[in-house]
Design an enzyme around this catalytic site. Structure first.
Site, PDB file in Angstrom:
ATOM      1  N   ARG A 172     -46.657  67.858 -10.678  1.00 21.60           N
ATOM      2  CA  ARG A 172     -47.805  66.955 -10.536  1.00 21.60           C
ATOM      3  C   ARG A 172     -48.074  66.172 -11.821  1.00 21.60           C
ATOM      4  NH1 ARG A 172     -51.581  67.335  -6.465  1.00 21.60           N
ATOM      5  NH2 ARG A 172     -51.010  68.744  -4.772  1.00 21.60           N
ATOM      6  N   TYR A 209     -39.266  75.690  -5.164  1.00 21.95           N
ATOM      7  CA  TYR A 209     -38.355  74.555  -5.299  1.00 21.95           C
ATOM      8  C   TYR A 209     -38.310  74.112  -6.758  1.00 21.95           C
ATOM      9  CZ  TYR A 209     -42.880  72.120  -4.584  1.00 21.95           C
ATOM     10  OH  TYR A 209     -44.196  71.720  -4.639  1.00 21.95           O
ATOM     11  N   ASP A 263     -58.587  63.730  -0.508  1.00 18.57           N
ATOM     12  CA  ASP A 263     -59.303  64.938  -0.116  1.00 18.57           C
ATOM     13  C   ASP A 263     -60.794  64.699   0.108  1.00 18.57           C
ATOM     14  OD1 ASP A 263     -57.072  66.474  -0.068  1.00 18.57           O
ATOM     15  OD2 ASP A 263     -57.589  67.741  -1.766  1.00 18.57           O
ATOM     16  N   GLU A 285     -63.207  58.651 -14.320  1.00 17.97           N
ATOM     17  CA  GLU A 285     -62.813  60.048 -14.145  1.00 17.97           C
ATOM     18  C   GLU A 285     -63.770  60.956 -14.890  1.00 17.97           C
ATOM     19  OE1 GLU A 285     -61.323  63.753 -13.844  1.00 17.97           O
ATOM     20  OE2 GLU A 285     -60.692  62.060 -12.598  1.00 17.97           O
TER      21      GLU A 285
END
Length: 403
Positions: free
Chosen positions: A99, A205, A283, A25
């Site tokens: 997330r 939400y 993505d 990462e």
């Protein structure tokens, strides 16, 4: 492989398939900025198999319904049941999550020794029998497979297919997270509410065990100069964009301490994702608008399908081609429908809008969750391929983040 939701899910899926996986990462630590994510049954079934059911239940919220409403008077256009109805039909729950909560659940399931932060990919070479990945801080890593889960600006995709530009879709999104206590007076239902209006829409939400309310305010705009998930927005600008909208929408926006703003980009479907021993995920392979709430779910599906293809096919290029063949048609369809929802959500008041509203109010099959059976019932790990089981070393490198 990036250390976002898609990259970590792929890493965990591949480990469970018996592969030797290492995740690289670019950022100095694994993190997600404050935003919500929908985990529909096609994704939750895969995460449950990875042993995350308790973690999802601890912080995830099961919405009672999709509740689509008109922008000015709040009139209900469509209310499609979720929660028990969806779980009874497809066998797995639908969660609304922060997330960061989902990322933390995935990271905690991975051995720390498998995740390497602070590694920015600068290039790679496919030598035929192995791939060599190079990083800015000096190390070189050799592996059987290189998986690029490095987002819409993927360095791995650029290395495979050359430079290209993401398309600005004409929309920007303000997003924010509000402590639920501040909105108690609104008596908000535990639903995913989508407010449709001319040139924009608004979604809110509950997340994080109902402690917070997540909102996303999507507004059409002519142009944008950059894309970022961390550009500071203005609560005042967001309120101005929703001038005249229903008081509930404006109260939710006004209760936020801060907002972030980012432009929505996508890319047309790629004709292929793989070359030799290198492939793409999430993505990096199929960036899409968030108007089906399937971006993260499709990245999770990618990881499950890839793990199964590599587990069962001895010859890596064949396994990657099979992965691409089973995933590309489905994700391309998701991209197309997501883009089409922009038009449907943002119709100006007039004949087309009234026709849409009438169909929705009548419970048209095209708007019900039953029409999305092909999305929710799909099991991405059910890949039919030939070949014997095997173990292989997979070193997945990427820069950036998954969305």
């Amino acid at each position: 492989m990036g250390g976002g939701i898609g990259g970590l899910t792929a890493g965990l899926s591949l480990l469970r398939a018996g592969c030797d996986v290492h995740i690289y990462e670019r950022a100095s630590r694994l993190s997600e900025v404050g935003a919500g994510v929908q985990v529909s049954p096609n994704a939750s079934r895969l995460l449950h198999r990875l042993g995350l059911s308790d973690a999802l239940a601890a912080t995830g919220v099961k919405p009672l319904a999709w509740h689509q409403r008109r922008w000015d008077d709040g009139r209900t256009l469509l209310r499609a049941p979720l929660a028990e109805a969806l779980e009874a039909t497809y066998g797995f729950p639908h969660y609304q999550m922060h997330r960061a909560d989902l990322l933390a659940a995935l990271a905690s399931a991975l051995p720390p020794s498998r995740v390497h932060t602070g590694h920015r990919l600068t290039g790679f070479t496919d030598h035929g029998s192995y791939v060599e990945a190079r990083f800015a801080d000096g190390p070189r890593v050799e592996a059987d497979v290189l998986l690029g889960a490095d987002g819409i600006h993927s360095a791995v995709r650029q290395g495979l297919f050359g430079p290209d530009q993401a398309r600005f879709t004409g929309c920007v999104a303000y997003r924010g997270v509000v402590p639920a206590e501040r909105l108690r007076h609104l008596n908000l239902e535990v639903t995913a509410q989508i407010w449709l209006g001319p040139g924009r829409h608004f979604v809110h939400y509950f997340i994080s065990g109902r402690r917070f309310v997540n909102f996303v305010a999507v507004v059409e705009q002519d142009r944008w100069t950059r894309e970022s998930w961390t550009d500071q927005g203005s609560v005042g600008d967001a309120l101005a964009a929703y001038d005249g909208w229903h008081p509930q929408v404006r109260e939710i926006i006004g209760a936020a301490d801060e907002t972030y703003v980012w432009a929505l980009f996508d890319r047309p479907p790629l004709p292929r994702w793989s070359a030799g021993r290198v492939t793409l995920l999430g993505d990096a392979a199929h960036a899409m608008l968030p108007f089906m709430a399937q971006g993260a779910a499709q990245a999770i599906e990618d990881g499950a399908a890839l793990a199964e293809c590599l587990r069962r096919d001895r010859f890596v290029p064949d396994a990657l081609r099979r992965y691409e063949q089973v995933r590309l048609p489905r994700t391309s369809r998701m991209q197309e429908i997501s883009a089409g929802n922009k038009t449907r959500f943002h119709l100006p008041d007039g004949p087309a809008q009234r026709d849409r509203d009438q169909q929705m109010t009548a419970g048209s099959q095209a708007w019900s969750f039953n029409a999305l059976g092909w999305v929710y019932e799909h099991d991405a790990a059910a890949v039919e391929i030939g070949g014997e089981d095997q173990q292989m070393s997979i070193r997945s490198a990427a820069e950036g983040r998954m969305t």
